[in-house]
Design a protein around this motif. Structure first.
Motif, PDB file in Angstrom:
ATOM      1  N   LEU A  36      13.146  24.603   4.557  1.00 35.19           N
ATOM      2  CA  LEU A  36      13.667  23.866   5.716  1.00 35.19           C
ATOM      3  C   LEU A  36      14.745  24.674   6.438  1.00 35.19           C
ATOM      4  CD1 LEU A  36      13.812  20.251   4.231  1.00 35.19           C
ATOM      5  CD2 LEU A  36      12.099  21.208   5.790  1.00 35.19           C
ATOM      6  N   TYR A  37      15.544  25.413   5.686  1.00 35.64           N
ATOM      7  CA  TYR A  37      16.565  26.270   6.284  1.00 35.64           C
ATOM      8  C   TYR A  37      15.917  27.342   7.159  1.00 35.64           C
ATOM      9  CZ  TYR A  37      20.232  29.789   6.646  1.00 35.64           C
ATOM     10  OH  TYR A  37      21.131  30.710   7.127  1.00 35.64           O
ATOM     11  N   LEU A  38      14.856  27.974   6.640  1.00 31.74           N
ATOM     12  CA  LEU A  38      14.157  29.002   7.417  1.00 31.74           C
ATOM     13  C   LEU A  38      13.539  28.412   8.685  1.00 31.74           C
ATOM     14  CD1 LEU A  38      12.463  31.043   4.563  1.00 31.74           C
ATOM     15  CD2 LEU A  38      14.377  31.750   6.008  1.00 31.74           C
ATOM     16  N   LEU A  39      13.007  27.209   8.588  1.00 34.73           N
ATOM     17  CA  LEU A  39      12.474  26.549   9.789  1.00 34.73           C
ATOM     18  C   LEU A  39      13.572  26.323  10.822  1.00 34.73           C
ATOM     19  CD1 LEU A  39      10.055  23.828   8.360  1.00 34.73           C
ATOM     20  CD2 LEU A  39       9.444  25.934   9.539  1.00 34.73           C
ATOM     21  N   SER A  40      14.744  25.907  10.357  1.00 34.21           N
ATOM     22  CA  SER A  40      15.839  25.657  11.303  1.00 34.21           C
ATOM     23  C   SER A  40      16.305  26.955  11.954  1.00 34.21           C
ATOM     24  CB  SER A  40      17.004  24.933  10.623  1.00 34.21           C
ATOM     25  OG  SER A  40      17.672  25.782   9.720  1.00 34.21           O
TER      26      SER A  40
END
Length: 92
Positions: A36-40
């Motif tokens: 989710l961090y990489l998506l953000s």
């Protein structure tokens, strides 16, 4: 601060993900958090790119110059630089 999140995911995917996490010495929660961090980050980069597309040609040019030679522009006064360029363009 950590917050609990409930997800509904196919059991076989969860089992495979738990196995992957265990093999890599990580928790499933940490894997999901990192994803989710990489998506953000990707989303933020897209927003930054969209904003860059809205910049004036002058600002884009100044950014290019600074990226090419950052040491030269450490004490750059942008207002003064813009005034100089406008004077060169219109007063000569």
């Amino acid at each position: 601060m950590n917050t609990k999140l409930t997800l509904t995911i196919d059991k076989s995917i969860i089992d495979d993900a738990k196995e992957y996490a265990k093999e890599n010495g990580r928790s499933l929660s940490k894997l999901v958090e990192n994803y989710l961090y990489l998506l953000s980050l990707k989303s933020k980069k897209n927003i930054a790119k969209d904003r860059e597309d809205e910049l004036s040609p002058y600002t884009k040019r100044m950014m290019e110059l600074i990226k090419k030679n950052p040491a030269r522009y450490t004490d750059l006064d942008l207002k003064e630089e813009k005034l100089k360029r406008l004077e060169e363009k219109y007063l000569k």
